[in-house]
Motif scaffolding. Structure first.
Motif, PDB file in Angstrom:
ATOM      1  N   HIS A 184     -16.344   4.480   5.849  1.00 22.97           N
ATOM      2  CA  HIS A 184     -15.601   4.370   7.109  1.00 22.97           C
ATOM      3  C   HIS A 184     -14.982   2.968   7.255  1.00 22.97           C
ATOM      4  N   SER A 185     -15.753   1.937   6.905  1.00 23.06           N
ATOM      5  CA  SER A 185     -15.237   0.567   6.997  1.00 23.06           C
ATOM      6  C   SER A 185     -14.063   0.369   6.053  1.00 23.06           C
ATOM      7  N   VAL A 186     -14.187   0.901   4.841  1.00 26.07           N
ATOM      8  CA  VAL A 186     -13.099   0.766   3.867  1.00 26.07           C
ATOM      9  C   VAL A 186     -11.848   1.460   4.377  1.00 26.07           C
ATOM     10  N   MET A 187     -12.006   2.637   4.955  1.00 25.80           N
ATOM     11  CA  MET A 187     -10.847   3.362   5.479  1.00 25.80           C
ATOM     12  C   MET A 187     -10.183   2.589   6.615  1.00 25.80           C
ATOM     13  N   SER A 188     -10.988   1.889   7.408  1.00 29.83           N
ATOM     14  CA  SER A 188     -10.428   1.060   8.483  1.00 29.83           C
ATOM     15  C   SER A 188      -9.617  -0.101   7.897  1.00 29.83           C
ATOM     16  N   TYR A 189     -10.145  -0.708   6.834  1.00 33.64           N
ATOM     17  CA  TYR A 189      -9.414  -1.788   6.170  1.00 33.64           C
ATOM     18  C   TYR A 189      -8.117  -1.268   5.560  1.00 33.64           C
ATOM     19  N   LEU A 194      -2.135  -1.153   5.647  1.00 34.07           N
ATOM     20  CA  LEU A 194      -0.878  -0.423   5.816  1.00 34.07           C
ATOM     21  C   LEU A 194      -0.083  -1.005   6.980  1.00 34.07           C
ATOM     22  N   GLN A 195      -0.775  -1.343   8.052  1.00 37.12           N
ATOM     23  CA  GLN A 195      -0.108  -1.911   9.221  1.00 37.12           C
ATOM     24  C   GLN A 195       0.439  -3.301   8.923  1.00 37.12           C
ATOM     25  N   LYS A 196      -0.369  -4.129   8.255  1.00 37.93           N
ATOM     26  CA  LYS A 196       0.050  -5.502   7.978  1.00 37.93           C
ATOM     27  C   LYS A 196       1.276  -5.557   7.078  1.00 37.93           C
ATOM     28  N   PHE A 197       1.339  -4.663   6.114  1.00 36.52           N
ATOM     29  CA  PHE A 197       2.481  -4.658   5.191  1.00 36.52           C
ATOM     30  C   PHE A 197       3.577  -3.684   5.632  1.00 36.52           C
ATOM     31  N   GLU A 198       3.373  -3.064   6.801  1.00 40.63           N
ATOM     32  CA  GLU A 198       4.340  -2.102   7.340  1.00 40.63           C
ATOM     33  C   GLU A 198       4.679  -1.051   6.287  1.00 40.63           C
ATOM     34  N   ALA A 199       3.623  -0.547   5.633  1.00 36.50           N
ATOM     35  CA  ALA A 199       3.793   0.429   4.557  1.00 36.50           C
ATOM     36  C   ALA A 199       3.567   1.846   5.077  1.00 36.50           C
ATOM     37  N   LYS A 200       4.306   2.807   4.504  1.00 38.25           N
ATOM     38  CA  LYS A 200       4.232   4.197   4.937  1.00 38.25           C
ATOM     39  C   LYS A 200       3.023   4.913   4.348  1.00 38.25           C
ATOM     40  N   ASN A 201       2.640   4.530   3.137  1.00 33.77           N
ATOM     41  CA  ASN A 201       1.517   5.160   2.460  1.00 33.77           C
ATOM     42  C   ASN A 201       0.970   4.187   1.423  1.00 33.77           C
ATOM     43  N   VAL A 202      -0.042   4.610   0.679  1.00 36.49           N
ATOM     44  CA  VAL A 202      -0.676   3.710  -0.281  1.00 36.49           C
ATOM     45  C   VAL A 202       0.293   3.291  -1.383  1.00 36.49           C
ATOM     46  N   SER A 203       1.082   4.218  -1.879  1.00 32.04           N
ATOM     47  CA  SER A 203       2.049   3.879  -2.929  1.00 32.04           C
ATOM     48  C   SER A 203       3.028   2.821  -2.445  1.00 32.04           C
ATOM     49  N   ILE A 206       1.248  -0.625  -2.230  1.00 30.94           N
ATOM     50  CA  ILE A 206       1.136  -1.296  -3.529  1.00 30.94           C
ATOM     51  C   ILE A 206       2.479  -1.887  -3.939  1.00 30.94           C
ATOM     52  N   LYS A 207       3.555  -1.134  -3.735  1.00 29.51           N
ATOM     53  CA  LYS A 207       4.893  -1.593  -4.096  1.00 29.51           C
ATOM     54  C   LYS A 207       5.272  -2.855  -3.316  1.00 29.51           C
ATOM     55  N   VAL A 208       5.072  -2.814  -2.003  1.00 24.52           N
ATOM     56  CA  VAL A 208       5.438  -3.959  -1.167  1.00 24.52           C
ATOM     57  C   VAL A 208       4.567  -5.171  -1.492  1.00 24.52           C
ATOM     58  N   ALA A 209       3.249  -4.949  -1.653  1.00 28.02           N
ATOM     59  CA  ALA A 209       2.338  -6.044  -1.957  1.00 28.02           C
ATOM     60  C   ALA A 209       2.674  -6.693  -3.282  1.00 28.02           C
ATOM     61  N   PHE A 210       3.043  -5.886  -4.257  1.00 25.42           N
ATOM     62  CA  PHE A 210       3.415  -6.441  -5.567  1.00 25.42           C
ATOM     63  C   PHE A 210       4.716  -7.222  -5.489  1.00 25.42           C
ATOM     64  N   GLU A 211       5.712  -6.662  -4.817  1.00 27.79           N
ATOM     65  CA  GLU A 211       7.015  -7.331  -4.716  1.00 27.79           C
ATOM     66  C   GLU A 211       6.921  -8.670  -4.001  1.00 27.79           C
ATOM     67  N   ARG A 212       5.982  -8.771  -3.048  1.00 29.56           N
ATOM     68  CA  ARG A 212       5.849 -10.001  -2.277  1.00 29.56           C
ATOM     69  C   ARG A 212       4.783 -10.939  -2.855  1.00 29.56           C
ATOM     70  N   GLY A 213       4.208 -10.565  -3.994  1.00 25.76           N
ATOM     71  CA  GLY A 213       3.323 -11.490  -4.697  1.00 25.76           C
ATOM     72  C   GLY A 213       1.867 -11.439  -4.305  1.00 25.76           C
ATOM     73  N   TYR A 214       1.461 -10.405  -3.582  1.00 29.75           N
ATOM     74  CA  TYR A 214       0.058 -10.307  -3.193  1.00 29.75           C
ATOM     75  C   TYR A 214      -0.778  -9.615  -4.260  1.00 29.75           C
ATOM     76  N   LEU A 215      -0.118  -9.019  -5.228  1.00 31.00           N
ATOM     77  CA  LEU A 215      -0.776  -8.445  -6.393  1.00 31.00           C
ATOM     78  C   LEU A 215      -0.161  -9.068  -7.624  1.00 31.00           C
TER      79      LEU A 215
END
Length: 216
Positions: A184-189, A194-203, A206-215
């Motif tokens: 449950h805690s992991v799902m909350s994170y 998703l909210q912090k990166f304004e992402a629509k889904n997990v894919s 990952i795309k946004v985080a990688f493009e912005r250098g967080y991965l």
């Protein structure tokens, strides 16, 4: 202004041994610096600090075993008097923001000259921080793009780990086991990421985080 005890004791860490030795040789020409050793990964840095504490560690961002961020976290926890200067080829927002979040004392790019590295070391040892002009411009541009009050996405240590696990394809149950917490805690994170990166889904996350250098 902090009082500097000379010579300033340094460790240089870069996974390219030739580069680490080159930086050490360059800085070693300054009689006010003492090179106490070079390392090719973060684990070696920590082992060296246990044997001989130094004033400042110059770290590459991407290293095996422990990268620059992970090594900084360990240094700040176990050797709080030791300063950390990141010397990296990466100028993407995520790399810089992650470094700021873990408390580095400076961040300069590898295209700087010897004089600027010297200046960074002196400024940091005087109790201040130092960020090269390119780095400051990058963060200023991000602040204009993403808002006046929030230049980059601020991540906690747990959020950073979960983001990495997600990028590796781990499920919430698997991440919960690794972090010894509840699903449950992991799902909350996950939802928070998703909210912090304004992402629509997990894919998309990952795309946004990688493009912005967080991965990496």
């Amino acid at each position: 202004m902090a009082e500097i005890n000379y010579p300033i004791k340094l460790i240089i860490a870069d996974d390219h041994e030739i580069l680490a030795n080159g930086i050490a040789s360059m800085l070693g020409k300054n009689p006010e610096f003492k090179i106490c050793g070079t390392a090719t990964n973060g684990r070696e840095v920590l082992d060296m600090l246990k044997q001989q504490p130094v004033d400042l560690v110059i770290l590459d961002m991407n290293m095996p075993k422990l990268n620059g961020i992970e090594t900084t976290i360990e240094i700040k926890d176990k050797f709080p008097e030791t300063k950390v200067l990141i010397l990296s080829m990466f100028d993407r927002e995520g790399y810089i923001q992650n470094a700021l979040d873990v408390g580095v004392d400076g961040y300069v790019l590898k295209n700087v000259n010897e004089k600027e590295i010297d200046s960074a070391i002196y400024r940091i040892m005087n109790g201040k921080t130092y960020f090269s002009q390119d780095v400051m411009e990058k963060m200023a541009n991000k602040m204009r793009v993403y808002g006046e009050t929030e230049g980059g996405v601020k991540l906690s240590d747990v959020e950073r780990k979960i983001l990495q696990f997600i990028s590796e394809g781990d499920t919430s149950d698997e991440i919960a086991v690794k972090l010894e917490t509840s699903t449950h805690s992991v799902m909350s994170y996950r939802k928070m990421l998703l909210q912090k990166f304004e992402a629509k889904n997990v894919s998309h996350l990952i795309k946004v985080a990688f493009e912005r250098g967080y991965l990496g």
